[in-house]
Write a protein that holds these residues in place. Sequence first.
Motif, PDB file in Angstrom:
ATOM      1  N   GLY A 245       1.653   3.565  -2.997  1.00 14.63           N
ATOM      2  CA  GLY A 245       0.707   5.039  -3.024  1.00 14.63           C
ATOM      3  C   GLY A 245       1.944   6.136  -3.125  1.00 14.63           C
ATOM      4  N   LEU A 246       3.153   5.926  -2.284  1.00 15.93           N
ATOM      5  CA  LEU A 246       4.024   6.901  -2.593  1.00 15.93           C
ATOM      6  C   LEU A 246       4.484   7.265  -3.975  1.00 15.93           C
ATOM      7  CD1 LEU A 246       5.770   6.774   1.085  1.00 15.93           C
ATOM      8  CD2 LEU A 246       3.982   8.453   0.091  1.00 15.93           C
TER       9      LEU A 246
ATOM     10  N   ALA B 170       3.076   6.394  -6.643  1.00 11.02           N
ATOM     11  CA  ALA B 170       2.136   6.902  -7.596  1.00 11.02           C
ATOM     12  C   ALA B 170       2.041   8.616  -7.083  1.00 11.02           C
ATOM     13  CB  ALA B 170       0.797   6.469  -7.320  1.00 11.02           C
ATOM     14  N   ILE B 171       2.291   9.029  -6.005  1.00 13.52           N
ATOM     15  CA  ILE B 171       2.365  10.466  -5.956  1.00 13.52           C
ATOM     16  C   ILE B 171       3.579  11.185  -6.622  1.00 13.52           C
ATOM     17  CG2 ILE B 171       2.355  12.163  -3.946  1.00 13.52           C
ATOM     18  CD1 ILE B 171       0.804  10.673  -2.212  1.00 13.52           C
TER      19      ILE B 171
ATOM     20  N   ASN C   9       0.585  -1.207   0.149  1.00 12.72           N
ATOM     21  CA  ASN C   9      -0.245   0.126   0.108  1.00 12.72           C
ATOM     22  C   ASN C   9       0.746   1.054   0.145  1.00 12.72           C
ATOM     23  OD1 ASN C   9      -2.021   1.793   0.160  1.00 12.72           O
ATOM     24  ND2 ASN C   9      -2.425   1.303   2.454  1.00 12.72           N
ATOM     25  N   VAL C  10       1.902   1.301   0.890  1.00 16.38           N
ATOM     26  CA  VAL C  10       2.595   2.414   1.071  1.00 16.38           C
ATOM     27  C   VAL C  10       3.777   2.784  -0.147  1.00 16.38           C
ATOM     28  CG1 VAL C  10       4.306   3.663   2.292  1.00 16.38           C
ATOM     29  CG2 VAL C  10       2.408   2.577   3.573  1.00 16.38           C
TER      30      VAL C  10
END
Lengths: 90, 153
Positions: B134-135, B137-138, B130-131
């Motif tokens: 997510g990071l 993708a950002i 997840n992390v």
Amino acid sequence: MRKIAIAVSLSIFIGFLIATAFLIHPFGYPPSEMDDYIIENTQSETGANNAVTAVIFDYRGFDTLGEATILFTAVTGVVMLFRAKKKREK
Amino acid sequence: MMSKIVRTMASFLILFVLIYGLYIIMHGHSTPGGGFQGGAVVASGVALLIVAFGSHSIHRSLLERRLSILISIGLLIFIGLAFGGMAKTFFYNFLVGSPIFGHIPPSGPNPGEMSSGGVIPIMDIGVGLNVAGGLSAILLVMALATTVMEVEE
């Protein structure tokens, strides 16, 4: 007027900080027995050597669920924002 | 896109960064670290790649659509394991004592082993996916947006 308000609120805030620093419990003597319980029972209850990870994922898993959901929402928002901007500028 | 020296060193160093991140994720239950920290290390490896190769050439192989699949799989693993202990309570560690990750170490200091911790290692993997996704993708989306702005100017 604005400077007086800032000075008053800052002095109240610093007063609270100093009062809390004197009223806080002494270092090394926590006010509850919860940490002793976790240190003694982590390995037998969860099987994990790392007590911090055991607290994060087991004893307070609900908190971690909230953190993961917050990260998911933040990523969704950021990707949505920048993707829309890219398409508009083309 | 940086110079050839930076690109060569980045493609060499990314292996070590990714292995270190995966190590932190997989050993979260016995050494310091865990899903969040390891995912951040993996995302920093993606940041190194973006700085060295430019966001457009990274975006050709690493779409944010695929990263969002990673994020969703990680969250589903986490919530599914939380519901798996529903026979007792939400987030009950139901794998302790079972053959999968179920070994209980002796109390006190011990060298630690992989097959312990119950649901904690699997939750670590889920939160790590997840992390990391997510990071990454950002970082990728923001880097793409800044290069679009530079071209416009």
